[in-house]
Write a protein that holds these residues in place. Structure first.
Motif, short mmCIF file in Angstrom:
data_model
loop_
_atom_site.label_atom_id
_atom_site.label_comp_id
_atom_site.label_asym_id
_atom_site.label_seq_id
_atom_site.Cartn_x
_atom_site.Cartn_y
_atom_site.Cartn_z
N ARG A 144 78.09 53.89 47.60
CA ARG A 144 77.70 55.18 47.03
C ARG A 144 76.16 55.26 46.54
O ARG A 144 75.62 56.34 46.86
CB ARG A 144 78.86 55.62 46.01
N GLU A 145 76.20 54.16 45.79
CA GLU A 145 74.79 53.99 45.15
C GLU A 145 73.44 54.34 45.96
O GLU A 145 72.47 55.06 45.88
CB GLU A 145 74.37 52.83 44.47
N GLN A 146 73.57 53.75 47.48
CA GLN A 146 72.61 54.10 48.24
C GLN A 146 72.63 55.35 48.63
O GLN A 146 71.26 55.73 48.92
CB GLN A 146 73.01 53.19 49.66
N LYS A 171 70.86 57.26 45.89
CA LYS A 171 69.22 56.73 45.68
C LYS A 171 68.50 57.53 46.82
O LYS A 171 67.62 58.16 46.49
CB LYS A 171 69.44 55.29 45.95
N VAL A 229 69.27 55.56 56.77
CA VAL A 229 69.91 54.98 56.01
C VAL A 229 71.35 54.52 56.65
O VAL A 229 71.68 53.32 56.67
CB VAL A 229 70.31 55.59 54.49
N PRO A 243 71.09 52.92 60.86
CA PRO A 243 70.58 51.40 61.10
C PRO A 243 71.65 50.69 60.66
O PRO A 243 71.65 49.44 61.01
CB PRO A 243 69.28 51.45 60.44
N GLN A 244 72.25 51.13 59.50
CA GLN A 244 73.31 50.08 58.96
C GLN A 244 74.61 50.00 59.50
O GLN A 244 75.46 49.01 59.53
CB GLN A 244 73.71 50.47 57.36
N PRO A 298 68.06 41.46 62.23
CA PRO A 298 68.05 40.34 61.71
C PRO A 298 68.72 40.35 60.29
O PRO A 298 69.05 39.16 59.93
CB PRO A 298 66.58 39.84 61.63
N TRP A 299 68.48 41.42 59.64
CA TRP A 299 68.99 41.42 58.21
C TRP A 299 70.41 41.27 58.16
O TRP A 299 71.00 40.84 56.95
CB TRP A 299 68.40 42.47 57.44
N LEU A 312 71.32 37.71 57.00
CA LEU A 312 70.64 37.41 55.71
C LEU A 312 71.95 37.59 54.54
O LEU A 312 72.00 37.00 53.84
CB LEU A 312 69.55 38.15 55.26
N GLY A 313 72.45 38.87 54.95
CA GLY A 313 73.35 39.32 53.89
C GLY A 313 74.48 38.40 53.78
O GLY A 313 75.08 37.97 52.83
N THR A 324 73.81 35.05 51.59
CA THR A 324 73.82 35.12 50.12
C THR A 324 75.27 35.32 49.53
O THR A 324 75.75 36.14 50.17
CB THR A 324 72.75 36.23 49.78
#
Ligand SMILES: Nc1ncnc2c1ncn2[C@@H]1O[C@H](COP(=O)(O)OP(=O)(O)OP(=O)(O)O)[C@@H](O)[C@H]1O
Ligand SMILES: [Mg+2]
Lengths: 281, 272
Positions: B165-167, B170, B185, B188-189, B264-265, B268-269, B272
Motif C-alpha cells: 500500500r505504501e508504494q 508514495k 508503478v 511494470p511490476q 532484471p530487477w 534481485l528481489g 535479498t
C-alpha cells in the motif's frame, strides 16, 4: 500552518484517537512518540489524507486537507517507500515524470535530461552519488531510506511525513542519517512530522516532541477510549530551521508547555532556504 | 553428514537430471523388445526403428494425398491456435487484472463475477461453443481463452493487491494520477507476474487445445493423435506426445528467460 481541530478517529467500534487538537507551525520539526498501537501511524495517515478523521478537521494554511495524498505532503515510510522496479535515478525522477507528462508518465528525452541533472544533485545531497543505476534491492536499508528522502524532496513538499523512517537502521547509520535529516530540514522550506519510538532520536532532531497516550488502558476500556495528546514538549534550547547549527545538540528538557514556544521565540529566517536541488552541478 | 546438507556437484547434478529420462527410454526399449519377441505384430510399444520410420513418414515425406508434410502442418496449425489464444488471454488478463486490482469500484463490480465464471468447467462449455461458433478455429481458440483467462486475471488481481500500500500512497504524493500510477508503478511490476502466470497456464492451454482438436478439426497435433488412434498407430502417437511435451517445455523456458532479460530487477528481489 497545520491546524488539527478536535479530531477523532474510529475504526468501527474501536476508538483510536480522541480529542486531538494541535497547531504545527511552519518549518517546525515535530516528533511524535507514544507506546505501540496508540495511533501514531493513524494520525500520520490523517495528515497524509490516506484516512479521513471521523470527527473534527485538519487544515493546512486554513484550507481543509485534500481527502487524498497530494504532492504538497511528502512521505517516507519505514519500508516499501521506493519502487523496486526503478533504478535509483528513475526513482527520484518519477515525480518529475508525473508532473511533466500526464499521458506517458515519463518525460521526453530533452526535458528528462534537464530533470536528471536536478535529480543527480539531489542524489548527491543524500549521499548516494555513484549509485544512480542501481536498483533498490542492491542498496542497503539506510541507502534505501536516503533514496526515499530524495524521491520525496524532488516534489518540494510543504510538509514531510515520516513514519519510523529510521527504525530499522543500526545506530551508526542512524546517526549519519540524522545529520542528513537535520541538514535537509535546515536547507529546505519544510515542516516535518516524524513518528519515532526512539526518544533520543526525537530530542536530537525535533523542535517539539508530542506524545500520544491512552489515558485508560485497561483491557475493558481499549475499545471505547482512544489515545489523546498527553504531552507536548518544546525542545530547549529552541531550534529554528535554517538558524541552528545542525550539529550542535546540547539538548535539555523544557517543562511541558502547551503553546509551542519553539516557534514563538527567536527570529525567523525570512529569505527562503537556497534551492536545494535546483543548482546545476 | 545429514542428507539435507549434501549437495551434488555440477556434473553430478547434470547426471542426476538425465537419469530419469534415460531410465524411461531404457524401460521403453526393454518393454518393446520383450513384447515384440513374444508377438512380432504387437502395436503397443513399437521398436525404436518403427518410431524413426514413422517420424520420417510424417515429418520428412510429403503426404501422398495432400502433398503436405503432415507433422509440420499439424504443428503449425496447433501452434497458430495456441498462440492466438494465449495472446488474447494475456491481453484480457492484463486489462482486467489491472482494472479490477486497482479500482475498488470495478473490483466490486467484477470480482464476484470473475470468481464465479472461473469455476465453470471449460470443457462443459465446448458443445455450446461448437453450436454457437461453429466447428472452425474460433470455437477452439475461444475454448482455450475461456479455460485460462479467468485464472490469469485472478492471479494478476492478487498480484496488484499484493503491491505494498505504501508504494501506491508514495506514488500519489509524487503527483501520480490513476493512469500514471497504472502505467509507471503497477504495470511494470505485474508484467513479470503475467509472464509467470502464462507459464503456469501453458499446460492447461495445451489440454484445452488437444481436447478441442480431438473433437473437431482437420489438422493439428491433437487431431492427428486421435485420428491415428483408430489404427493403433503408437509409432505416430509416441513421437507426437514427445513433441508436444518438448514444445511446452521450450515455451516454458523461453518465457522464463524473457522475464529475466526484460525485468532484471525481479531476480534481485529474490537474492535479498
Ligand atoms: N484499518 C484499521 N482497522 C481497524 N483498526 C485499525 C486500523 N488501523 C489501525 N487500527 C488500530 O488502531 C490502533 C492504532 O494503530 P497505529 O498503527 O496507528 O498504531 P501506532 O501507534 O502506529 O503503533 P506502532 O508504534 O506499533 O507502529 C491499533 O490498535 C490498531 O489495531
Ligand atoms: Mg506505526
Amino acid at each position: 500552518m497545520i491546524r488539527v481541530e478536535n479530531v477523532w478517529k474510529e475504526y468501527g467500534e474501536q476508538v483510536v484517537l480522541e480529542r486531538i487538537s494541535l497547531d504545527i507551525a511552519d518549518r517546525a520539526f515535530v516528533a511524535l512518540v507514544g507506546p505501540s498501537g496508540c495511533g501514531k501511524t493513524t494520525f500520520l495517515k490523517l495528515l497524509l489524507g490516506e484516512e479521513q478523521p471521523s470527527e473534527g478537521r485538519i487544515t493546512l494554511d486554513g484550507q481543509p486537507l485534500a481527502p487524498e495524498p497530494t504532492p504538497e505532503r511528502g512521505v517516507v515510510f519505514q519500508r516499501y517507500s521506493v519502487f523496486p522496479h526503478l533504478s535509483v535515478l528513475d526513482n527520484v525522477l518519477i515525480g518529475r515524470d508525473f508532473s511533466g507528462s500526464p499521458f506517458r508518465g515519463r518525460l521526453g528525452r530533452v526535458s528528462r535530461r534537464a530533470a536528471a541533472d536536478e535529480a543527480r544533485a539531489l542524489i548527491a545531497e543524500v549521499g548516494l552519488s555513484g549509485n544512480e543505476d542501481k536498483y533498490p534491492a542492491q542498496l542497503s536499508g539506510g541507502m534505501q531510506q536516503r533514496l526515499a528522502l530524495a524521491q520525496a524532496l524532488i516534489m518540494r513538499p510543504r510538509v514531510l511525513l515520516l513514519d519510523e523512517p529510521f527504525g530499522a537502521l543500526d545506530p551508526g547509520i542512524r546517526a549519519d542519517i540524522h545529520v542528513l535529516m537535520k541538514r535537509l530540514w535546515n536547507e529546505t522550506d519544510l515542516t516535518v512530522v516524524m513518528v519515532t519510538h526512539d526518544m533520543r532520536e526525537a530530542f536530537t532532531l525535533a523542535t517539539r516532541v508530542i506524545a500520544f497516550e491512552r489515558p485508560r488502558n485497561a483491557p475493558a476500556d481499549r475499545v471505547r477510549y482512544g489515545a489523546s495528546l498527553s504531552s507536548d514538549i518544546a525542545v530547549w534550547p529552541p531550534r529554528v530551521a535554517g538558524l541552528t547549527d545542525p550539529d550542535s545538540t546540547p539538548y535539555t528538557f523544557a517543562s511541558p508547555g502547551g503553546d509551542d514556544p519553539a516557534q514563538a521565540t527567536g527570529p525567523r529566517r525570512d529569505d527562503p532556504a537556497p534551492p536545494l536541488a535546483g543548482a546545476k552541478p | 553428514m545429514r542428507f539435507i546438507n549434501l549437495k551434488p556437484s555440477r556434473t553430478t547434478q547434470l547426471m542426476l537430471a538425465v537419469l530419469p529420462f534415460a531410465l524411461l527410454v531404457i524401460a521403453y526399449g526393454v518393454g518393446s523388445v520383450v513384447r515384440l519377441a513374444e508377438n512380432p505384430s504387437d502395436k503397443l510399444l513399437p521398436a525404436f526403428a518403427s518410431l524413426v520410420d514413422a517420424i520420417n513418414r510424417m515429418a520428412f515425406t510429403a503426404d501422398v494425398r495432400s502433398g503436405e508434410y503432415l507433422f509440420w502442418a499439424d504443428t503449425l496449425a496447433s501452434l497458430g491456435r495456441l498462440g492466438m489464444a494465449l495472446g488474447i488471454a494475456t491481453a484480457i488478463a492484463l486489462v482486467f487484472g489491472m482494472l479490477v486490482g486497482m479500482f475498488p469500484y470495478i473490483r466490486a463490480l467484477l470480482a464476484p463475477f470473475l470468481a464465479a465464471i472461473s469455476m465453470v468447467p471449460p470443457l462443459a462449455l465446448l458443445p455450446i461453443l461448437f453450436i454457437a461458433l461453429g466447428l472452425g478455429e474460433t470455437s477452439k481458440v475461444t475454448l482455450i481463452v475461456i479455460g485460462i483467462a479467468p485464472i490469469m486475471v485472478r492471479d494478476l488481481v492478487l498480484r496488484v493487491l499484493d503491491l505494498p500500500r505504501e508504494q501506491l500512497i508514495k506514488a500519489q504524493t509524487l503527483g501520480g494520477s490513476s493512469w500514471q500510477i497504472g502505467i509507471r508503478v503497477v504495470l511494470p511490476q505485474i508484467l513479470p507476474r503475467l509472464i509467470d502466470g502464462l507459464r503456469l497456464q501453458l499446460g492447461s492451454a495445451w489440454l484445452f487445445l488437444i481436447a478441442a482438436e480431438a473433437i473437431s478439426a482437420d489438422s493439428g497435433l491433437g487431431y492427428r493423435i486421435f485420428l491415428v488412434r483408430r489404427y493403433l498407430s503408437m509409432d505416430v502417437i509416441f513421437p507426437y506426445v514427445a513433441w508436444i511435451t518438448l514444445l511446452a517445455v521450450v515455451a516454458n523456458v523461453a518465457l522464463d528467460l524473457l522475464r529475466r532479460r526484460v525485468f532484471p530487477w525481479t531476480e534481485l528481489g529474490k537474492a535479498t
